[in-house]
Design a protein around this motif. Structure first.
Motif, mmCIF file in Angstrom:
data_model
loop_
_atom_site.group_PDB
_atom_site.id
_atom_site.type_symbol
_atom_site.label_atom_id
_atom_site.label_comp_id
_atom_site.label_asym_id
_atom_site.label_seq_id
_atom_site.Cartn_x
_atom_site.Cartn_y
_atom_site.Cartn_z
ATOM 1 N N ARG A 124 0.810 -1.236 0.150
ATOM 2 C CA ARG A 124 0.035 0.062 -0.063
ATOM 3 C C ARG A 124 0.681 1.357 0.085
ATOM 4 O O ARG A 124 0.622 2.166 -0.672
ATOM 5 N N SER A 127 2.279 1.890 -3.451
ATOM 6 C CA SER A 127 1.126 2.561 -4.209
ATOM 7 C C SER A 127 0.943 3.987 -3.889
ATOM 8 O O SER A 127 0.491 4.837 -4.838
ATOM 9 N N CYS A 128 0.809 4.274 -2.571
ATOM 10 C CA CYS A 128 0.751 5.714 -2.267
ATOM 11 C C CYS A 128 1.783 6.772 -2.805
ATOM 12 O O CYS A 128 1.446 7.845 -3.304
ATOM 13 N N VAL A 131 0.860 7.319 -6.317
ATOM 14 C CA VAL A 131 -0.362 8.036 -6.359
ATOM 15 C C VAL A 131 0.004 9.371 -6.265
ATOM 16 O O VAL A 131 -0.293 10.455 -7.136
ATOM 17 N N THR A 144 -6.149 8.337 -9.749
ATOM 18 C CA THR A 144 -7.332 7.576 -9.548
ATOM 19 C C THR A 144 -7.388 6.352 -9.888
ATOM 20 O O THR A 144 -7.777 5.139 -8.861
ATOM 21 N N PHE A 147 -5.099 4.566 -7.178
ATOM 22 C CA PHE A 147 -5.555 4.628 -5.639
ATOM 23 C C PHE A 147 -6.875 3.592 -5.582
ATOM 24 O O PHE A 147 -6.925 2.850 -4.570
ATOM 25 N N ILE A 150 -5.803 0.130 -4.360
ATOM 26 C CA ILE A 150 -5.171 -0.161 -3.200
ATOM 27 C C ILE A 150 -6.187 -0.763 -2.247
ATOM 28 O O ILE A 150 -7.634 -0.276 -2.058
ATOM 29 N N PRO A 153 -7.940 1.046 2.005
ATOM 30 C CA PRO A 153 -7.231 2.530 2.067
ATOM 31 C C PRO A 153 -8.037 3.482 2.874
ATOM 32 O O PRO A 153 -8.651 4.520 2.889
ATOM 33 N N CYS A 158 -3.972 7.188 3.087
ATOM 34 C CA CYS A 158 -5.095 7.064 2.223
ATOM 35 C C CYS A 158 -6.141 8.122 2.111
ATOM 36 O O CYS A 158 -6.456 8.641 1.013
ATOM 37 N N LEU A 161 -4.862 11.272 0.781
ATOM 38 C CA LEU A 161 -4.565 11.296 -0.825
ATOM 39 C C LEU A 161 -6.004 11.257 -1.548
ATOM 40 O O LEU A 161 -5.969 11.844 -2.574
ATOM 41 N N SER A 162 -7.101 10.540 -1.044
ATOM 42 C CA SER A 162 -8.175 10.790 -1.449
ATOM 43 C C SER A 162 -8.756 12.323 -1.677
ATOM 44 O O SER A 162 -9.342 12.534 -2.785
#
Length: 274
Positions: A124, A127-128, A131, A144, A147, A150, A153, A158, A161-162
């Motif tokens: 994770r 991946s962050c 992103v 997007t 994300f 993931i 999240p 997360c 980031l969202s």
């Protein structure tokens, strides 16, 4: 059939190399690939040092003066076909995030696609970083997409980031709904409340400031978030580069071990057996 779709390693190496040594090509022998005077990281002689280096990952990658040195080690690992572990991918993506350029974004994207094709596991955290880099490079659709893949999240990183994805997607009303759910949804003191970065909330306010109704609602929610202790002073960059306590204890444990758990051979003779 999987082999036919696998990106050529030369493209990855060439892209990585161009970040550290602009103008240096990717042809020739392994020795010829390094510019004159460049330090070599031969795995056959420096396995333990490289493994220790790998476990320092984000701490090094988030230190700008050492970022390109870290990338040089990654290039050498790719040159010698060393299999990337989950930690190595975190390091690679963190370096690309810190370099924050179109070239590093291309490298990160290529490495990620290659990892997915090979079936490698991407954490994770890795991946962050991907992103965040995509957002910094204004590739909102890519951010997007990454994300959305993931798992779980719900971490503070997360969540923020969202918010950034929604900000850059101009989804002002959805931003307010997310903050409203965060203030009203977790009524039990035993349920972990979502926390938001002060920096990210400032960007949310900037996004809704031209709509009086949304701005008034945001200011009300912002006050509630502070009262509930749901605002942190950590920036998004600080959240990304924070090293979990579990990793620190693992590093101490690693430094105490001298024998591989799997091969029962000295670590100096093990090529990342674990």
């Amino acid at each position: 059939m999987a082999v036919a779709f696998r990106p050529p390693k030369r493209d990855v190496l060439q892209a990585l190399r161009s970040l550290v040594y602009p103008g240096v090509g990717g042809s020739g022998s392994t020795c010829c690939r390094c510019p004159l005077g460049a330090k070599r990281y031969l795995l056959t002689n420096s396995i333990v040092k490289l493994k220790e280096f790998q476990h320092k990952k984000v701490a090094i990658a988030c230190n700008l003066p050492g970022t390109k040195d870290a990338l040089e080690v990654l290039i050498e690992m790719k040159n010698q076909d060393v299999k990337f572990s989950k930690d190595t991918y975190v390091l690679a993506f963190a370096i690309c995030y810190k370099l924050n350029s179109p070239e590093s974004f291309k490298v990160c994207t290529t490495l990620r696609e290659e990892a997915l094709i090979k079936g490698d596991i991407l954490s994770r955290r890795a991946s962050c970083f991907a992103v965040a880099l995509a957002l910094n490079q204004n590739h909102v659709e890519k951010a997007t997409s990454i994300f959305s893949q993931i798992m779980n999240p719900e971490s503070i990183l997360c969540i923020n980031l969202s918010l950034m994805i929604h900000i850059q997607s101009n989804m002002s009303k959805t931003l307010i709904e997310i903050l409203k759910d965060a203030t009203e949804g977790n009524v039990s003191k035993f349920v972990k409340k979502l926390k938001f970065s002060e920096e990210v909330l400032a960007k949310v306010r900037e996004k809704v400031k031209d709509v009086p109704a949304l701005l008034a609602t945001f200011d009300e929610l912002y006050g509630k978030l502070h009262i509930n202790g749901q605002v942190t002073a950590y920036t998004l960059d600080a959240l990304l580069c924070h090293t979990p306590k579990g990793l620190k204890s693992h590093m101490v444990h690693l430094n105490k071990r001298t024998v591989s758990r799997r091969t029962f051979q000295p670590l100096s003779q093990s090529l990342w057996a674990e």
